[in-house]
Scaffold this active site. Sequence first.
Site, PDB file in Angstrom:
ATOM      1  N   ARG A  55       0.642  -1.062  -0.374  1.00 21.55           N
ATOM      2  CA  ARG A  55      -0.147  -0.276  -0.341  1.00 21.55           C
ATOM      3  C   ARG A  55       0.529   1.280  -0.144  1.00 21.55           C
ATOM      4  O   ARG A  55       0.683   2.267  -0.830  1.00 21.55           O
ATOM      5  CB  ARG A  55      -0.771   0.003   0.919  1.00 21.55           C
ATOM      6  N   TYR A 113     -15.853  18.131 -16.253  1.00 27.27           N
ATOM      7  CA  TYR A 113     -15.825  17.695 -16.256  1.00 27.27           C
ATOM      8  C   TYR A 113     -16.794  16.627 -15.745  1.00 27.27           C
ATOM      9  O   TYR A 113     -17.519  16.976 -13.767  1.00 27.27           O
ATOM     10  CB  TYR A 113     -15.061  16.847 -16.522  1.00 27.27           C
ATOM     11  N   ASP A 145      -6.318  19.667 -15.176  1.00 26.04           N
ATOM     12  CA  ASP A 145      -6.288  18.381 -15.932  1.00 26.04           C
ATOM     13  C   ASP A 145      -5.951  18.191 -17.189  1.00 26.04           C
ATOM     14  O   ASP A 145      -7.094  19.021 -18.414  1.00 26.04           O
ATOM     15  CB  ASP A 145      -8.625  18.368 -15.447  1.00 26.04           C
ATOM     16  N   LYS A 170      -7.425   6.849 -20.144  1.00 28.24           N
ATOM     17  CA  LYS A 170      -7.479   7.476 -21.098  1.00 28.24           C
ATOM     18  C   LYS A 170      -6.516   7.354 -22.703  1.00 28.24           C
ATOM     19  O   LYS A 170      -5.867   6.156 -22.212  1.00 28.24           O
ATOM     20  CB  LYS A 170      -8.052   8.637 -21.072  1.00 28.24           C
TER      21      LYS A 170
HETATM   22  C1  LIG Z   1     -12.527  10.616 -17.667  1.00 25.84           C
HETATM   23  C2  LIG Z   1     -12.046  11.432 -16.997  1.00 25.84           C
HETATM   24  C3  LIG Z   1     -11.689  11.613 -15.808  1.00 25.84           C
HETATM   25  C4  LIG Z   1     -11.939  10.867 -14.784  1.00 25.84           C
HETATM   26  O1  LIG Z   1     -10.738   9.421 -14.928  1.00 25.84           O
HETATM   27  P1  LIG Z   1     -11.293   7.918 -14.168  1.00 25.84           P
HETATM   28  O2  LIG Z   1     -10.273   7.304 -14.297  1.00 25.84           O
HETATM   29  O3  LIG Z   1     -12.476   7.728 -14.914  1.00 25.84           O
HETATM   30  O4  LIG Z   1     -11.582   8.048 -12.647  1.00 25.84           O
HETATM   31  C5  LIG Z   1     -11.365  13.144 -15.469  1.00 25.84           C
HETATM   32  N1  LIG Z   1     -11.234  13.970 -16.412  1.00 25.84           N
HETATM   33  C6  LIG Z   1     -11.173  13.929 -17.539  1.00 25.84           C
HETATM   34  C7  LIG Z   1     -11.500  15.017 -18.783  1.00 25.84           C
HETATM   35  C8  LIG Z   1     -11.755  12.451 -17.669  1.00 25.84           C
HETATM   36  O5  LIG Z   1     -12.045  12.171 -18.949  1.00 25.84           O
END
Ligand SMILES: *Cc1c(COP(=O)(O)O)cnc(C)c1O
Length: 373
Positions: A47, A99, A171, A196
Amino acid sequence: MKIETLAVHAGRQIDPATGAVAAPIHLTTTFERGADGKYPRGFSYSREENPNRNTLEKCLAALEGAKEALVFASGLAAVTASVQAMEPGDHLLFPDDLYYGLRKVVLEVFQKAQLQTEFIDMTDLDAVQAAVRPNTRLIWCESPSNPMLRITDLAGIAAIARKANAISVCDGTFATPVLQRPLDFGIDLVMHSTTKFLSGHSDVVGGVLLTRHDNYLFERARKFQKYGGAIPSPFDCWLTRRGIDTLPLRVRQQSANALHLARFLSTHPRVEQVNYPGLAVHPRHELAAEQMAGGFGGMLSFHVKGGRAEAMGVAAKLKVFTRATSLGGTHSLIEHRASVEGPKSKTPQNLLRASIGIESVEDLQADLERALA
Ligand SMILES: *Cc1c(COP(=O)(O)O)cnc(C)c1O
């Protein structure tokens, strides 16, 4: 070193025990102590630290030009790690087109945290400056944004945050460090959903927080990761690290495909509008060109003439594109965004968001042509 080299080499080493070139997956939960009771190899319990996680964190920090990285079990766990660092009474600024998953974290997970959260137009620096209060501690932006592909002035946000003694976070999920490095514009922290483009194959959920310098938010996030336990598994880390090898290749191909398709869609009589920062008609095209190098990303959205039914009808006819949420994988995905975001969504009902993959752009265009016919 250039990003193509870092993507392959950063954080990696030949396995000292066996000479294995591909990293082993360290599924172990615990590590041997020395006779003196210490941990001679630096690891004690998974962890707190694990070799696969360290490898991934070092790699991500190198790609982003960051001092350090912390990886989490999901992108939203990285967001939660950031927001939980705030204190009761703190004022937090978020983009009004944030988002939707992140909006849920802020409004639902932290419902009782007594945070003053405000949603404003982050693309308007005057509005951001005007919204700053003496207790503003966090300014969050997302560029390009989901799903409208709006572009925020990163250096502008960083300057406002610095003056306000607040921490700026970007982000950067849509752009990836291949195209945009927010820390170079003075932003304090970058967050990505590694689910992603970074992992890139739609087979692992994860997130990362990266910092340019030591700060209390990052230290509290570190505690949330190590002691709060918001950790990705060794296999998740291994998969993500493996995906990153091809990140620059994938993202450049996806960006080239997306630009081609954005141009095609903008000339189509059934399409009302295309949102893509690479198009000269995008309201912030020039800013995007300054902030993003070598492409505008693999994400675009477009408005089908008519309403919800017409948009759903187009998505229904596609054969190469898969109708699914998420993005950034090798295969092209499309979705009716308002349906995913639910009844409170402000996303136009005729909007489809597409994540462009690495397939032949001719096949993708033919698929769209057929669906729009
Ligand atoms: C998918 C996404 C997130 C969230 O991430 P997860 O891995 O699904 O928890 C945050 N910001 C953006 C722009 C995203 O496309």
